[in-house]
Design a protein around this motif. Structure first.
Motif, PDB file in Angstrom:
ATOM      1  N   ALA A  58       0.837  -1.197   0.000  1.00  0.00           N
ATOM      2  CA  ALA A  58       0.000   0.000   0.000  1.00  0.00           C
ATOM      3  C   ALA A  58       0.876   1.252   0.000  1.00  0.00           C
ATOM      4  O   ALA A  58       1.783   1.387   0.835  1.00  0.00           O
ATOM      5  CB  ALA A  58      -0.917  -0.004   1.215  1.00  0.00           C
ATOM      6  N   VAL A  59       0.597   2.158  -0.923  1.00  0.00           N
ATOM      7  CA  VAL A  59       1.358   3.409  -1.025  1.00  0.00           C
ATOM      8  C   VAL A  59       0.400   4.558  -1.334  1.00  0.00           C
ATOM      9  O   VAL A  59      -0.710   4.352  -1.811  1.00  0.00           O
ATOM     10  CB  VAL A  59       2.442   3.336  -2.125  1.00  0.00           C
ATOM     11  N   LEU A 111       4.850   7.342  -0.799  1.00  0.00           N
ATOM     12  CA  LEU A 111       4.975   7.073   0.628  1.00  0.00           C
ATOM     13  C   LEU A 111       4.450   5.669   0.890  1.00  0.00           C
ATOM     14  O   LEU A 111       3.355   5.321   0.458  1.00  0.00           O
ATOM     15  CB  LEU A 111       4.169   8.095   1.437  1.00  0.00           C
ATOM     16  N   VAL A 112       5.219   4.890   1.611  1.00  0.00           N
ATOM     17  CA  VAL A 112       4.877   3.485   1.832  1.00  0.00           C
ATOM     18  C   VAL A 112       4.101   3.326   3.139  1.00  0.00           C
ATOM     19  O   VAL A 112       4.465   3.880   4.172  1.00  0.00           O
ATOM     20  CB  VAL A 112       6.148   2.617   1.850  1.00  0.00           C
ATOM     21  N   GLN A 113       3.029   2.555   3.081  1.00  0.00           N
ATOM     22  CA  GLN A 113       2.207   2.256   4.244  1.00  0.00           C
ATOM     23  C   GLN A 113       2.200   0.742   4.486  1.00  0.00           C
ATOM     24  O   GLN A 113       2.996   0.002   3.915  1.00  0.00           O
ATOM     25  CB  GLN A 113       0.779   2.752   4.016  1.00  0.00           C
ATOM     26  N   THR A 114       1.328   0.332   5.344  1.00  0.00           N
ATOM     27  CA  THR A 114       0.954  -1.072   5.463  1.00  0.00           C
ATOM     28  C   THR A 114      -0.574  -1.102   5.365  1.00  0.00           C
ATOM     29  O   THR A 114      -1.214  -0.067   5.585  1.00  0.00           O
ATOM     30  CB  THR A 114       1.416  -1.697   6.797  1.00  0.00           C
ATOM     31  N   PRO A 115      -1.186  -2.225   4.984  1.00  0.00           N
ATOM     32  CA  PRO A 115      -0.597  -3.559   4.935  1.00  0.00           C
ATOM     33  C   PRO A 115       0.336  -3.754   3.752  1.00  0.00           C
ATOM     34  O   PRO A 115       0.203  -3.108   2.714  1.00  0.00           O
ATOM     35  CB  PRO A 115      -1.813  -4.478   4.817  1.00  0.00           C
ATOM     36  N   GLN A 116       1.300  -4.659   3.976  1.00  0.00           N
ATOM     37  CA  GLN A 116       2.134  -5.194   2.918  1.00  0.00           C
ATOM     38  C   GLN A 116       1.822  -6.688   2.892  1.00  0.00           C
ATOM     39  O   GLN A 116       2.090  -7.398   3.854  1.00  0.00           O
ATOM     40  CB  GLN A 116       3.605  -4.903   3.200  1.00  0.00           C
ATOM     41  N   THR A 117       1.224  -7.106   1.802  1.00  0.00           N
ATOM     42  CA  THR A 117       0.622  -8.437   1.739  1.00  0.00           C
ATOM     43  C   THR A 117       1.352  -9.300   0.724  1.00  0.00           C
ATOM     44  O   THR A 117       1.768  -8.811  -0.329  1.00  0.00           O
ATOM     45  CB  THR A 117      -0.874  -8.322   1.394  1.00  0.00           C
ATOM     46  N   ILE A 157      -0.177  -0.970  -4.606  1.00  0.00           N
ATOM     47  CA  ILE A 157      -1.611  -0.688  -4.668  1.00  0.00           C
ATOM     48  C   ILE A 157      -1.862   0.648  -3.984  1.00  0.00           C
ATOM     49  O   ILE A 157      -1.031   1.124  -3.196  1.00  0.00           O
ATOM     50  CB  ILE A 157      -2.461  -1.785  -3.990  1.00  0.00           C
ATOM     51  N   ALA A 158      -2.985   1.255  -4.269  1.00  0.00           N
ATOM     52  CA  ALA A 158      -3.329   2.537  -3.662  1.00  0.00           C
ATOM     53  C   ALA A 158      -3.721   2.342  -2.200  1.00  0.00           C
ATOM     54  O   ALA A 158      -4.613   1.550  -1.893  1.00  0.00           O
ATOM     55  CB  ALA A 158      -4.463   3.201  -4.432  1.00  0.00           C
ATOM     56  N   GLY A 159      -3.039   3.068  -1.320  1.00  0.00           N
ATOM     57  CA  GLY A 159      -3.424   3.077   0.083  1.00  0.00           C
ATOM     58  C   GLY A 159      -4.452   4.171   0.320  1.00  0.00           C
ATOM     59  O   GLY A 159      -5.101   4.649  -0.608  1.00  0.00           O
ATOM     60  N   ASN A 160      -4.624   4.583   1.566  1.00  0.00           N
ATOM     61  CA  ASN A 160      -5.506   5.708   1.866  1.00  0.00           C
ATOM     62  C   ASN A 160      -4.772   6.694   2.762  1.00  0.00           C
ATOM     63  O   ASN A 160      -4.037   6.294   3.677  1.00  0.00           O
ATOM     64  CB  ASN A 160      -6.827   5.260   2.497  1.00  0.00           C
ATOM     65  N   VAL A 161      -4.932   7.974   2.485  1.00  0.00           N
ATOM     66  CA  VAL A 161      -4.136   9.007   3.149  1.00  0.00           C
ATOM     67  C   VAL A 161      -4.376   9.058   4.653  1.00  0.00           C
ATOM     68  O   VAL A 161      -3.504   9.481   5.414  1.00  0.00           O
ATOM     69  CB  VAL A 161      -4.390  10.394   2.523  1.00  0.00           C
ATOM     70  N   GLU A 162      -5.550   8.617   5.104  1.00  0.00           N
ATOM     71  CA  GLU A 162      -5.836   8.640   6.546  1.00  0.00           C
ATOM     72  C   GLU A 162      -5.068   7.560   7.305  1.00  0.00           C
ATOM     73  O   GLU A 162      -5.001   7.591   8.535  1.00  0.00           O
ATOM     74  CB  GLU A 162      -7.336   8.438   6.793  1.00  0.00           C
ATOM     75  N   ASN A 163      -4.481   6.640   6.575  1.00  0.00           N
ATOM     76  CA  ASN A 163      -3.833   5.475   7.179  1.00  0.00           C
ATOM     77  C   ASN A 163      -2.460   5.846   7.743  1.00  0.00           C
ATOM     78  O   ASN A 163      -1.423   5.312   7.346  1.00  0.00           O
ATOM     79  CB  ASN A 163      -3.709   4.367   6.126  1.00  0.00           C
TER      80      ASN A 163
END
Length: 237
Positions: free
Chosen positions: A142-143, A169-175, A210-216
């Motif tokens: 998720a980014v 910007l890298v987030q999680t989950p990373q699946t 994949i597209a993450g969400n900015v609130e995450n």
């Protein structure tokens, strides 16, 4: 396999390793940040609930320091928290904690999401898309795109403009597919393993974004706590 978006077409077993080994140093708190409350509930409980409510068939594996086990169990009793999960002791680093979590997965034909315990605002759509993409492509990271201009700093004190459209910007989950990520974590820990994607890439495999969400956001500072409570006020979980 039911989910809040309908019926999943995948029959692969799904796992989620929720990693929460923070000490709360940057938060300036006497207890680790994952146990602090937002919306009258510890952050970590929100994160576990998000996966459970997205798809109750996901097997949840919670990795926290072993010294926190009794404290966590007391919190679960206090807040009447009944989301089923397996408790696993963390390691000295995030890499070791994730490896301990992966060791609890015996089968290799499933999918596993690895998620920061202090990211309670991941959207269910992101979770489901991460499993779908990982099943098809091996991984799903998720980014989110950058909004601000960025500059690269050099050792001699100079800076240079960078085209932000080439960065995420890298987030999680990373699946990942379980078989592949378990193999990736068999290596010796290296200093450039900043997340699970870098461990996966060390095998020579390309990650899929994949597209993450900015609130995450990753709740790390008191300002993050304020923003988290604001988000909860707008959209109660």
């Amino acid at each position: 396999m039911s989910a809040i978006f309908g019926i999943s077409q995948s029959f692969m077993k799904k796992y989620a390793i929720i990693v929460a080994g923070g000490s709360g140093t940057r938060m300036g708190s006497p207890i680790p940040k994952q146990y602090l409350e937002i919306g009258n509930k510890p952050i970590l409980m929100h994160s576990l609930e998000k996966f459970f409510k997205t798809d109750s068939s996901i097997r949840l594996i919670l990795v926290i320091p072993e010294v926190d086990f009794d404290f966590w169990r007391a919190l679960c009793e206090k807040f009447d928290f009944t989301v089923p999960h397996q408790l696993v002791k963390g390691g000295k680093s995030r890499f070791q904690s994730v490896r301990n979590g992966l060791a609890q997965i015996e089968k290799t034909d499933g999918l596993v999401a690895i998620h920061d315990g202090v990211r309670p605002f991941v959207k269910p759509e992101v979770i489901m898309e991460s499993f779908k993409t990982a099943e098809a492509e091996g991984s799903a990271i998720a980014v989110v795109a950058l909004k601000d201009s960025i500059r690269k700093l050099t050792d001699d004190g100079k800076s240079f403009f960078q085209e932000r459209q080439y960065f995420r910007l890298v987030q999680t989950p990373q699946t990942f597919q379980v078989q592949k990520i378990k193999k990736a974590f068999e290596v010796t820990e290296l200093h450039h393993f900043t997340d699970d994607a870098t461990v996966y890439e060390h095998q020579g495999w390309q990650v899929s974004l994949i597209a993450g969400n900015v609130e995450n956001i990753k709740i790390t500072t008191p300002e993050d706590m304020e923003y988290g409570n604001y988000l909860l006020g707008k959209n109660p979980m």
